[in-house]
Enzyme design. Structure first.
Site: not given
Length: 254
Positions: A11, A132
């Site tokens: 990330d 998500d």
């Protein structure tokens, strides 16, 4: 049939390799200031496919950490899937042209499903959808906003659209090492024909074992982040377990 795949995650925030807790940018831990070196380390450990998210891009709605992504592409030979700020065809084609194997579209899957379908039809096998969920509802804009639709409702929009995979993340578990939410992920996989990849909370080898259990046979793989960085998950042991299992899965990979 592809074997189940364990994707190591990178990330990106401010050009660095970080992990967030529950998607909160204020709760970021920097694990490596050199993402390309981290990508190389994962490749040397035996991983075969890299998962990358441009966190800043997810909030900005456009690529922000492009230099770090390009450095990773130049550093490794394994395929890379990328999400974060991919909301138009120009961005999709730009990344695919630079060597990204598969783009992941999240916010636009909620807000602009026609774009996702067009991208998937134009680039078969190279477009994944990132869903998500927070309390069952899909979050958008880098998880800053929660929509009123469920992951299954959105996933069903893309049946027969050529989407390569759905990456399902349980935000409540992400970065907290609480274990994968296999119940919700398996329920999603049971509801669609698109391969589903589990994300959020993978904590140990037990999670990998659970991924290989018969009840999870529809899942194409899982993403691991913090557990790899802090040593809770031994890469060699996880990869060996997957190879020994001989479980054939559809990972949605071309």
């Amino acid at each position: 049939m592809e074997a189940v795949i364990l994707f190591p995650a990178i990330d990106l925030k401010n050009g660095e390799c970080v992990r967030l807790e529950q998607g909160d940018m204020a709760r970021a831990t920097v694990f490596n200031t050199n993402p390309a070196a981290q990508a190389c380390a994962f490749e040397q450990q035996g991983f075969e496919y890299l998962h990358v998210v441009d966190l800043d891009g997810a909030f900005a709605g456009k690529p922000v950490n492009a230099l770090a992504v390009e450095a990773m592409l130049n550093a490794v030979s394994m395929p890379v899937q990328l999400g974060g700020g991919i909301r138009d065809m120009k961005t999709v084609e730009g990344w695919l042209g630079k060597g990204i194997a598969r783009v992941i579209i999240g916010t636009a899957a909620v807000r602009d499903p026609a774009f996702v379908k067009e991208a998937a039809r134009t680039h078969p096998g190279r477009v994944a959808v990132g869903l998500d969920a927070r309390d069952g509802k899909v979050a958008v804009e880098g998880w800053a906003e929660t929509s009123q639709v469920t992951a299954l409702e959105i996933a069903k929009r893309f049946e027969d659209a050529g989407v390569a995979a759905i990456i399902f993340t349980d935000i409540a578990r992400d970065g907290l090492l609480k274990g994968l939410n296999l119940d919700a992920t398996i329920a999603l996989a049971d509801g669609v024909s698109i391969p589903v990849i589990a994300s959020g909370g993978l904590a140990s080898l037990d999670d990998v074992k659970a991924l290989l259990a018969p009840r999870a046979q529809k899942l194409a793989g899982a993403i691991s982040g913090r557990a790899l960085y802090d040593g809770r998950l031994d890469p060699a042991a996880a990869i060996a377990l997957i190879k020994r299992s001989g479980v054939a899965r559809r990972a949605g990979l071309s």
